[in-house]
Scaffold this active site. Structure first.
Site, PDB file in Angstrom:
ATOM      1  N   GLY A   1       0.820  -1.391   0.145  1.00  0.00           N
ATOM      2  CA  GLY A   1       0.120  -0.069  -0.005  1.00  0.00           C
ATOM      3  C   GLY A   1       0.915   1.281   0.028  1.00  0.00           C
ATOM      4  O   GLY A   1       2.331   1.126   0.190  1.00  0.00           O
TER       5      GLY A   1
ATOM      6  N   GLN B   1       3.501   9.723   1.544  1.00  0.00           N
ATOM      7  CA  GLN B   1       4.426   9.118   1.818  1.00  0.00           C
ATOM      8  C   GLN B   1       5.160   9.558   0.543  1.00  0.00           C
ATOM      9  O   GLN B   1       6.617   9.194   0.538  1.00  0.00           O
ATOM     10  CB  GLN B   1       4.097   7.585   1.545  1.00  0.00           C
ATOM     11  CG  GLN B   1       3.676   7.303   3.022  1.00  0.00           C
ATOM     12  CD  GLN B   1       3.654   5.682   2.959  1.00  0.00           C
ATOM     13  OE1 GLN B   1       2.781   4.983   2.524  1.00  0.00           O
ATOM     14  NE2 GLN B   1       4.557   5.019   3.506  1.00  0.00           N
TER      15      GLN B   1
ATOM     16  N   CYS C   1       6.223  -0.352   7.428  1.00  0.00           N
ATOM     17  CA  CYS C   1       5.592   0.860   6.684  1.00  0.00           C
ATOM     18  C   CYS C   1       6.962   1.707   5.686  1.00  0.00           C
ATOM     19  O   CYS C   1       8.103   1.402   6.331  1.00  0.00           O
ATOM     20  CB  CYS C   1       5.577   2.230   7.769  1.00  0.00           C
ATOM     21  SG  CYS C   1       4.841   3.733   6.855  1.00  0.00           S
ATOM     22  N   LEU C   2       6.572   1.667   4.820  1.00  0.00           N
ATOM     23  CA  LEU C   2       7.744   2.024   3.734  1.00  0.00           C
ATOM     24  C   LEU C   2       8.578   3.382   4.164  1.00  0.00           C
ATOM     25  O   LEU C   2       9.557   3.604   3.798  1.00  0.00           O
ATOM     26  CB  LEU C   2       7.289   2.273   2.269  1.00  0.00           C
ATOM     27  CG  LEU C   2       6.504   1.025   1.517  1.00  0.00           C
ATOM     28  CD1 LEU C   2       5.880   1.041   0.398  1.00  0.00           C
ATOM     29  CD2 LEU C   2       7.778  -0.151   1.496  1.00  0.00           C
TER      30      LEU C   2
ATOM     31  N   HIS D   1      -4.299   1.353   7.821  1.00  0.00           N
ATOM     32  CA  HIS D   1      -2.858   1.730   7.842  1.00  0.00           C
ATOM     33  C   HIS D   1      -2.732   2.935   6.759  1.00  0.00           C
ATOM     34  O   HIS D   1      -2.040   3.944   7.296  1.00  0.00           O
ATOM     35  CB  HIS D   1      -1.901   0.923   7.400  1.00  0.00           C
ATOM     36  CG  HIS D   1      -0.565   1.139   7.259  1.00  0.00           C
ATOM     37  ND1 HIS D   1       0.634   0.637   8.132  1.00  0.00           N
ATOM     38  CD2 HIS D   1       0.217   1.885   6.487  1.00  0.00           C
ATOM     39  CE1 HIS D   1       1.679   0.959   7.927  1.00  0.00           C
ATOM     40  NE2 HIS D   1       1.524   1.967   6.683  1.00  0.00           N
ATOM     41  N   GLU D   2      -3.368   2.599   5.503  1.00  0.00           N
ATOM     42  CA  GLU D   2      -3.399   3.940   4.568  1.00  0.00           C
ATOM     43  C   GLU D   2      -4.183   5.234   4.884  1.00  0.00           C
ATOM     44  O   GLU D   2      -3.523   6.346   4.747  1.00  0.00           O
ATOM     45  CB  GLU D   2      -3.627   3.308   3.112  1.00  0.00           C
ATOM     46  CG  GLU D   2      -2.793   2.306   2.569  1.00  0.00           C
ATOM     47  CD  GLU D   2      -1.234   2.346   2.904  1.00  0.00           C
ATOM     48  OE1 GLU D   2      -0.703   3.463   2.981  1.00  0.00           O
ATOM     49  OE2 GLU D   2      -0.680   1.318   2.820  1.00  0.00           O
TER      50      GLU D   2
ATOM     51  N   HIS E   1      -2.446   7.297   7.445  1.00  0.00           N
ATOM     52  CA  HIS E   1      -1.308   8.146   6.846  1.00  0.00           C
ATOM     53  C   HIS E   1      -2.227   9.582   6.266  1.00  0.00           C
ATOM     54  O   HIS E   1      -1.247  10.522   6.447  1.00  0.00           O
ATOM     55  CB  HIS E   1      -0.775   7.535   5.647  1.00  0.00           C
ATOM     56  CG  HIS E   1       0.290   6.730   6.023  1.00  0.00           C
ATOM     57  ND1 HIS E   1       1.474   7.093   6.494  1.00  0.00           N
ATOM     58  CD2 HIS E   1       0.704   5.454   5.438  1.00  0.00           C
ATOM     59  CE1 HIS E   1       2.583   6.176   6.631  1.00  0.00           C
ATOM     60  NE2 HIS E   1       1.872   5.011   5.940  1.00  0.00           N
TER      61      HIS E   1
END
Ligand code: GNR
Ligand code: NI
Length: 169
Positions: free
Chosen positions: A46, A51, A94-95, A136-137, A140
């Protein structure tokens, strides 16, 4: 097509509340294509626009298993409209915090309202990994990171390690 650079934990954009998208136009569609490309390049399931440094309410996901065909989701202004009482604990990463992960407990099933790339209102129900991912997204977009759900002890230990980690310099 452009692979964007993914911003890391210290970037203040990750703590901002992202702005709703008012008009779904070619620029937004192109941006979401680039987000999908960036997500695949980074080997994530995702990605949220903050991000890549863009404070807009856009997310993309593909939680399909490696050996199946892609299941790409592109959501504009996504909103959780219901959450199950039942919760599940899942290991999240998480990226924007590469190399670190932790267990997060979230509702097991959520209903999400969003706009698709044609600007049409849609609704979906997510369970399993997709449910964890969409929550999670959407977090963000509100400046929330998975580390915020860890106990203070676990979070502080992780933040101390990250502070010494050259990958975050
Ligand atoms: O790649 C990712 N894996 C993941 C695993 C469990 C729950 C959520 C995620 S999302 C994450 C990519 C990312 O940072 N998205 O914002
Ligand atoms: Ni993330």
């Amino acid at each position: 097509m452009t692979v964007h650079k993914i911003v890391l934990l210290a970037d203040p954009v990750l703590r901002q509340k992202a702005a709703p998208v008012e008009q779904v136009d070619d620029e937004i569609r192109q941006l979401m294509e680039d987000m999908v490309e960036t997500m695949y390049d980074a080997v994530g399931i995702g990605l949220a626009a903050p991000q890549i440094g863009i404070s807009k309410r856009l997310i993309v996901m593909d939680c399909a298993k490696d050996d199946t065909s892609p299941e790409i989701w592109k959501m504009i202004n996504p909103e959780i409209i219901s959450r199950s009482e039942e919760t599940t604990k899942m290991e999240e990463g998480c990226l924007s915090i590469p190399g670190y992960n932790g267990d997060v407990t979230r509702p097991a099933e959520v209903e999400v309202r969003y706009m698709d790339i044609d600007g049409t209102a849609q609704q979906m129900t997510a369970t399993g990994l997709l449910a964890a991912c969409v929550q999670h997204e959407i977090d963000h977009l509100d400046g929330v990171l998975f580390i915020d759900y860890l106990s203070r002890l676990k979070r502080d230990m992780m933040l101390r390690k990250i502070a010494k980690d050259p990958a975050f310099k």
